[in-house]
Design an enzyme around this catalytic site. Structure first.
Site, mmCIF file in Angstrom:
data_model
loop_
_atom_site.group_PDB
_atom_site.id
_atom_site.type_symbol
_atom_site.label_atom_id
_atom_site.label_comp_id
_atom_site.label_asym_id
_atom_site.label_seq_id
_atom_site.Cartn_x
_atom_site.Cartn_y
_atom_site.Cartn_z
ATOM 1 N N HIS A 10 0.858 -1.203 -0.039
ATOM 2 C CA HIS A 10 -0.170 0.043 -0.117
ATOM 3 C C HIS A 10 0.837 1.256 -0.029
ATOM 4 O O HIS A 10 1.201 1.851 0.936
ATOM 5 C CB HIS A 10 -0.841 0.011 1.396
ATOM 6 C CG HIS A 10 -2.010 0.965 1.195
ATOM 7 N ND1 HIS A 10 -3.238 0.866 1.248
ATOM 8 C CD2 HIS A 10 -1.733 2.342 1.221
ATOM 9 C CE1 HIS A 10 -3.961 2.008 1.181
ATOM 10 N NE2 HIS A 10 -3.091 2.840 1.343
ATOM 11 N N HIS A 12 1.109 5.039 -2.266
ATOM 12 C CA HIS A 12 0.474 6.045 -3.243
ATOM 13 C C HIS A 12 1.860 6.517 -3.931
ATOM 14 O O HIS A 12 2.686 7.085 -3.288
ATOM 15 C CB HIS A 12 -0.307 7.018 -2.661
ATOM 16 C CG HIS A 12 -1.277 6.468 -2.045
ATOM 17 N ND1 HIS A 12 -2.526 6.542 -2.409
ATOM 18 C CD2 HIS A 12 -1.473 5.687 -0.842
ATOM 19 C CE1 HIS A 12 -3.565 5.918 -1.898
ATOM 20 N NE2 HIS A 12 -3.037 5.634 -0.639
ATOM 21 N N HIS A 190 -9.705 1.698 -0.177
ATOM 22 C CA HIS A 190 -9.471 2.256 0.980
ATOM 23 C C HIS A 190 -10.924 2.152 1.782
ATOM 24 O O HIS A 190 -11.904 2.741 1.356
ATOM 25 C CB HIS A 190 -9.030 3.778 0.922
ATOM 26 C CG HIS A 190 -7.795 3.966 0.487
ATOM 27 N ND1 HIS A 190 -7.283 3.442 -0.581
ATOM 28 C CD2 HIS A 190 -6.644 4.579 1.203
ATOM 29 C CE1 HIS A 190 -5.883 3.731 -0.676
ATOM 30 N NE2 HIS A 190 -5.661 4.362 0.384
ATOM 31 N N GLU A 193 -10.522 3.536 7.145
ATOM 32 C CA GLU A 193 -9.268 4.590 7.712
ATOM 33 C C GLU A 193 -10.218 5.650 8.414
ATOM 34 O O GLU A 193 -9.641 6.225 9.629
ATOM 35 C CB GLU A 193 -8.682 5.071 6.420
ATOM 36 C CG GLU A 193 -7.429 6.088 6.900
ATOM 37 C CD GLU A 193 -6.862 6.741 5.779
ATOM 38 O OE1 GLU A 193 -7.439 6.593 4.606
ATOM 39 O OE2 GLU A 193 -5.782 7.294 5.771
ATOM 40 N N ASP A 271 1.891 3.833 3.119
ATOM 41 C CA ASP A 271 1.064 4.725 2.814
ATOM 42 C C ASP A 271 1.493 6.122 1.797
ATOM 43 O O ASP A 271 1.586 5.844 0.522
ATOM 44 C CB ASP A 271 0.093 5.266 3.887
ATOM 45 C CG ASP A 271 -1.324 5.573 3.474
ATOM 46 O OD1 ASP A 271 -1.793 5.405 2.224
ATOM 47 O OD2 ASP A 271 -2.121 6.016 4.152
ATOM 48 N N ASP A 272 1.962 6.981 2.452
ATOM 49 C CA ASP A 272 2.520 8.181 1.846
ATOM 50 C C ASP A 272 3.553 8.682 2.714
ATOM 51 O O ASP A 272 3.599 9.709 3.256
ATOM 52 C CB ASP A 272 1.536 9.367 1.694
ATOM 53 C CG ASP A 272 0.230 8.844 1.122
ATOM 54 O OD1 ASP A 272 0.010 8.765 -0.029
ATOM 55 O OD2 ASP A 272 -0.884 8.577 1.859
#
Ligand code: ADE
Ligand code: ZN
Length: 327
Positions: A10, A12, A190, A193, A271-272
């Site tokens: 996961h 981005h 998603h 969350e 994630d980021d």
């Protein structure tokens, strides 16, 4: 922790852009992006919705296939430096050509070329999951799903959805997910969350996904947790992201360990990463410090990721050998 071979499901691609990389592109293109950076060079935002806006502003300097190729190289270099041997990255045709199929093909070609080079040079394998963006609405998700269907296979292994989970319902996007499924793509979205356990239910029942991005709020419905465990749905947990954004106040209140103890297949991702000031080494260090996760647990979560990875079986076998240290 850094040297443990890791699989990440996961990530981005735009959200993984190092701030210095985006600042460099902004300077090249003479675009003033100073408002999205702190004085010490991090991304600056107040909350999740502002994060989505800053994220979009950062992508404004990723103006063509060449910029995305450079981004992929920078991101994979960073991931490989933390022991990541396989990464599944979300790619958004909305940011790569505005959802136009012809343009998307050009972006994809550049991205794939950069990923192949990184595999040769750094031993990290990347696969792409095409994502639509929830807050842009169901209509916009259709051409994205068509881009996904037209380029499915090989490098593009999955379809998913990111963006603001509080907009609309998972089922509003069923046309896009059906289209991607029919093209042979594997599915994730998603959910849970921000939107609670009901969103996770919607993801599984209404969209038929086999993995859930985050999914951690399922913990508020233990019946659902048991269903997730029994059906082998894999959660793409990103604890550092959740703590940084305030979904959970502290690492020790994050439900990843409770979910694992109850039999859910959990995995670990960033994630980021620069947005949340994290990386895979830090995630592993904090899981070790907070929950006492040792080598055996890290092996378990990497095996979960290997089993749930959307790649083909030949790739899975190669990765299995690398995890075992036999190649
Ligand atoms: N897009 C990028 N990061 C995201 C996140 N954490 N949640 C939803 N959409 C995203
Ligand atoms: Zn995400």
């Amino acid at each position: 922790m850094k040297n443990i071979p890791k699989l990440e499901l996961h990530l981005h691609i735009e959200g993984a852009a190092p701030p210095a990389f985006i600042r460099g592109l902004a300077a090249e293109k003479k675009v003033d992006l100073s408002r999205i950076f702190t004085e010490d060079g991090h991304y600056a935002y107040r909350d999740f919705n502002h994060f989505l806006k800053v994220y979009e502003a950062a992508t404004s300097v990723l103006t063509g296939p060449a910029e995305f190729a450079r981004l992929v190289t920078a991101v994979l270099e960073e991931s490989a430096s933390h022991g990541v041997i396989y990464t599944e990255s979300f790619l958004s045709p909305d940011f790569c050509g505005g959802g136009d199929l012809g343009a998307w093909r050009e972006y994809l070609h550049a991205i794939e070329e950069a990923a192949e080079k990184a595999e040769r040079d750094m031993g990290i394998t990347m696969r792409g999951i095409i994502t639509c963006i929830r807050h842009l609405g169901p209509e916009k998700s259709r051409p994205i799903a068509e881009c996904a269907a037209e380029t499915a296979g090989g490098f593009i292994t999955g379809f998913g959805m990111g963006g603001d989970e509080m907009t609309g319902k998972q089922r509003d996007f069923s046309w896009a997910f059906d289209c991607a499924r029919e093209a042979g793509l594997r599915l994730t979205t998603h959910a849970g969350e921000w939107g609670g356990a009901a969103e996770v239910r919607g993801a599984i029942n209404d969209l038929g996904v086999e993995r859930v991005g985050h999914g951690v709020m399922a913990i508020d419905d233990l019946g659902l947790v048991d269903e997730i465990a029994e059906n082998g749905v894999t959660l793409e947990c990103c604890p550092g992201s959740n703590v940084f954004l305030g979904v959970y106040k502290t690492w020790d209140t994050h439900p990843i360990e409770k979910l694992r103890e109850r039999g859910v297949k959990v995995t670990v991702s960033t994630d980021d990463p620069p947005f949340f000031r994290t990386n895979m080494t830090r995630e592993y260090e904090l899981l070790n410090k907070t929950f006492g996760w040792d080598e055996a647990v890290f092996t378990e979560v990497n095996q979960n990721a290997l089993a749930a990875a959307f790649c083909d079986d030949a790739t899975r076998e190669k990765l299995a050998n690398r995890l075992e240290g036999t190649s």
